[in-house]
Scaffold this active site. Structure first.
Site, PDB file in Angstrom:
ATOM      1  N   SER A 155       3.877  24.005 -30.958  1.00 13.27           N
ATOM      2  CA  SER A 155       4.726  23.776 -32.132  1.00 13.27           C
ATOM      3  C   SER A 155       5.894  22.853 -31.798  1.00 13.27           C
ATOM      4  CB  SER A 155       5.289  25.102 -32.661  1.00 13.27           C
ATOM      5  OG  SER A 155       4.246  25.940 -33.088  1.00 13.27           O
ATOM      6  N   THR A 171      11.165  23.335 -45.841  1.00 13.18           N
ATOM      7  CA  THR A 171      11.117  24.692 -46.386  1.00 13.18           C
ATOM      8  C   THR A 171      12.523  25.249 -46.576  1.00 13.18           C
ATOM      9  OG1 THR A 171       8.992  25.113 -45.372  1.00 13.18           O
ATOM     10  CG2 THR A 171      10.305  27.033 -45.917  1.00 13.18           C
ATOM     11  N   TRP A 227      13.283  28.446 -41.413  1.00 13.65           N
ATOM     12  CA  TRP A 227      12.096  28.443 -40.543  1.00 13.65           C
ATOM     13  C   TRP A 227      11.872  27.069 -39.931  1.00 13.65           C
ATOM     14  CZ3 TRP A 227      12.012  33.269 -40.208  1.00 13.65           C
ATOM     15  CH2 TRP A 227      12.079  34.084 -41.329  1.00 13.65           C
ATOM     16  N   CYS A 236       3.843  14.040 -43.756  1.00 10.48           N
ATOM     17  CA  CYS A 236       4.175  14.508 -42.400  1.00 10.48           C
ATOM     18  C   CYS A 236       3.469  15.829 -42.115  1.00 10.48           C
ATOM     19  CB  CYS A 236       5.682  14.694 -42.252  1.00 10.48           C
ATOM     20  SG  CYS A 236       6.644  13.228 -42.673  1.00 10.48           S
ATOM     21  N   GLU A 255       2.859  25.169 -42.099  1.00 15.72           N
ATOM     22  CA  GLU A 255       2.190  23.882 -42.416  1.00 15.72           C
ATOM     23  C   GLU A 255       1.155  24.083 -43.522  1.00 15.72           C
ATOM     24  OE1 GLU A 255       3.786  21.815 -40.896  1.00 15.72           O
ATOM     25  OE2 GLU A 255       4.208  22.475 -38.861  1.00 15.72           O
ATOM     26  N   THR A 268       0.176  27.463 -46.229  1.00 10.64           N
ATOM     27  CA  THR A 268      -0.419  28.782 -46.000  1.00 10.64           C
ATOM     28  C   THR A 268      -1.931  28.696 -46.170  1.00 10.64           C
ATOM     29  OG1 THR A 268      -0.331  29.394 -48.325  1.00 10.64           O
ATOM     30  CG2 THR A 268       1.626  29.900 -46.979  1.00 10.64           C
TER      31      THR A 268
END
Lengths: 258, 398
Positions: free
Chosen positions: B102, B143, B173, B250, B375, B377
């Site tokens: 990540s 987000t 997040w 992105c 990225e 759900t």
């Protein structure tokens, strides 16, 4: 300064090694990798080049696919690779291999030849000595620290009892131990750039090596028999009654493992 | 007629279909280097890092040293590796830990990609080389606490004041937030556009507190971004994007990496479960000799083989420029779900050991809980595929 690093492709550490009973040779069909201490030799060559300028050439004797492993040295930053590959060279022993490498090195005329201390498959740990002898050059082995100043190298040589500090004039041959450095990981750009660096695969004739002095014809030793190691039988089971640690230490000492 | 005389190669449990032959020498070399790095530098300590909730800065620097940040982008001194090489890298990183994957994904596919795709030449010159070298870390703020799957409802707002912009709002997040030197923050302007802004660390009114108490992706920094009257100059706005298409492009990059990464987590758990099953003796024989265990192992090998093929196929299409976002959605859906099944099944093979950090399994199981919903759900990707199949938009709003 021109540095040549002699390397060997060995079976990857993850491959189960097997001796072929029909050829008496190591089965090299599995995944290959650059011999671990050769990575130390490559790393040291790159550091010396970066400090003093010049180039790092990688030299090997082996099957054609060994170039895959030489490419790793190029990915780490070496400038070019030369692989002597020829069916007639298969089965070369120490004497034959040292002849081939010394002849190829004679053409390269490097100021410094680096070897890894020993290969992880044959474990001979003498090839560098034979090559140095053929080239009539000074040789320092088991080197854990290496500096070059003017035309002289100084190597800190690891021994069982401490260190020797040894100087020798260039050109010279040095075998490095794995204590000398921590080999770098090839960077992504290094890997991607490796394929465009010069990579030559040459025959014995191209390299000026006489075919009857290498391979089985040029070898002075014959492997008469091979056998897998005996199954492990020497196992001791300890119940811990509070003294297990002592017993383990005793056992290891008895086996001369500590 | 030609006949083949080549004997089948030995079976590799971790590459059951021998997919290795589908890779180029260079792709294999990149994969092997990342795999070696993970084995030597990450696996010995990752259990501790996960427990402590840290990712040491020197590891981030070493990832940069390998050249992995923005590796699939080109120009500005970037490597320009193929999508397949990037995917293989994600797989190997996540076989170590999804937190590390990540970190690399967010740096390269979100923060760097946003600048690379939508930034000005000056922005690219300034940030991309430094971010590639790890001298600058980036994050990506889309987000919000109340806007996840529907980013169009974002509240973060950008107001024009003279030639400056003034940002207000909050992002949630955000991977790498606290350690970032530059945040790509998406905000709605007075004109109703969605714009990306480069907000630098230390800008008055901007802070990025770390989010604690998470039980997943613990070896990765997750943060809030707080923006209170953050004044930034006009040239901090990414000129190329003015709609949601900007940030969504992105995300599509990043979720492509997840298609591969999930397979890595699954492979790591399968590898552990297979060796554990061979050694663990129950009722006088290894549990690998029992039908129930063999069924689990066979299903795992199937999922990993299938997931690898999907990832590789999508990667080849991406390199050819023919990959569609809906296909990435399908890949993410399938591969993450498959990985979760593999890892949970591995957990059962390891018994109680499966829940300790001495083994990698529970760490991957927990990490995948995040991977399932970030990225995009699983549900959103399902509806993306559903819409592509039927032409009907089932997202709630027409």
């Amino acid at each position: 300064m021109k540095i040549a690093v002699c390397v060997k492709q060995v079976p990857d550490a993850t491959v189960h090694k097997r001796l072929d009973p029909s050829t008496h040779r190591l089965d090299r069909s599995g995944e290959g990798a650059l011999n671990p201490t050769d990575l130390n030799a490559v790393e040291e060559a790159l550091r010396l080049r970066d400090a003093h300028g010049g180039e790092v050439a990688i030299l090997s004797l082996g099957p054609e696919r060994a170039m895959d492993s030489l490419r790793k040295a190029l990915a780490m930053g070496a400038d070019r690779a030369v692989l002597v590959s020829d069916a007639a060279a298969a089965g070369s022993d120490l004497v034959a291999t040292s002849h081939a490498l010394a002849t190829a090195l004679g053409r390269e005329e490097p100021d410094l030849v680096l070897f890894g201390q020993q290969s992880s498959d044959a474990d001979g740990a003498v090839l560098w000595a034979a090559v140095a002898d053929r080239l009539r050059r000074p040789m320092v082995s088991q080197v854990a620290e290496l500096t070059i100043e003017g035309g002289t190298l100084t190597g800190k040589r690891q021994t069982e009892f401490g260190y020797d500090v040894i100087s020798a004039p260039l050109p010279a041959v040095v075998a490095v131990s794995d204590a000398i450095n921590e080999p770098r990981y090839p960077s992504l750009k290094g890997i991607m750039g490796a394929k465009s660096k010069p990579q030559e695969t040459v025959s014995l004739a191209d390299a000026g090596i006489e075919a009857d002095r290498v391979g089985e014809a040029g070898s002075k030793t014959t492997v008469r028999a091979v056998a897998p190691p005996p199954a492990k039988s020497d196992q001791v089971k300890l119940e811990d009654d509070g003294s297990a640690a002592e017993k383990i230490v005793e056992y290891l000492a008895e086996k001369r493992l500590i | 007629m030609a006949t083949t005389t080549q004997a089948p190669t030995a079976l590799d449990p971790l590459d059951f279909l021998a997919l290795d032959v589908l890779l180029s020498d260079e792709e294999r070399a990149i994969r092997d280097t990342v795999r070696q790095f993970i084995r030597e530098r990450v696996l010995p300590d990752i259990g501790d890092w996960f427990e402590q909730g840290i990712l040491p800065r020197e590891v981030i620097q070493e990832l940069a040293g390998l050249g992995l940040f923005g590796m699939h982008l080109d120009g500005y001194g970037l490597p320009g590796a193929s999508a397949v090489a990037y995917g293989l890298t994600c797989l190997e990183l996540e076989a170590g830990d999804a937190g590390i994957r990540s970190t690399v994904s967010v740096q390269g596919s979100l923060a760097m990609f946003a600048i690379w795709k939508w930034g000005s030449d000056e922005q690219k010159e300034r940030w991309l080389p430094a971010m590639h070298r790890g001298e600058a870390i980036g994050c990506f703020g889309l987000t919000e606490p109340d806007a996840g799957s529907d980013p169009g409802t974002m509240r973060t707002h950008a107001r024009r004041d003279g030639s400056d912009w003034v940002l207000n709002g909050a992002k949630m997040w955000i991977t790498n937030g606290t350690i970032s030197d530059v945040a790509v923050v998406w905000a709605r302007t007075d004109a109703g556009e969605i714009r990306g802004f480069l907000v630098e660390k230390g800008t008055p009114g901007f802070s990025a507190p770390e989010i604690h108490k998470k039980i997943s992706l613990r070896a990765s920094v997750t943060s809030e971004l707080v923006l209170q009257d953050v004044r930034i100059p006009a040239d901090a706005m990414l000129p190329g994007a003015s709609t949601l298409r900007g940030p969504l492009s992105c995300l599509n990059e990043a979720r492509y990496g997840i298609v591969w990464g999930a397979v890595g987590a699954a492979r790591a758990c399968f590898d552990e479960a297979l060796s554990y099953a061979r050694e663990r003796i129950v009722f006088g024989k290894p549990i690998s000799a029992y039908q129930l265990t063999q069924q689990k192992l066979a299903e795992m090998a199937l999922e990993i083989s299938r997931g690898s093929l999907v990832a590789l196929h999508l990667g080849r299409m991406k390199d050819q420029g023919t990959l569609r976002p809906e296909q990435v959605s399908l890949g993410k859906m399938g591969n993450v779900r498959g990985a979760m099944e593999v890892c949970r099944s591995a957990r059962t093979i390891l018994g109680a050991n499966g829940v300790t950090l001495e083994y990698p399994v529970i760490r991957h199981v927990n990490n995948l809980e995040s991977v399932l919903t970030y990225e995009g759900t699983h549900e959103v990707h399902t509806l993306v595929v559903g819409q592509a199949l039927t032409g009907e938009n089932a997202f709630g709003r027409a």
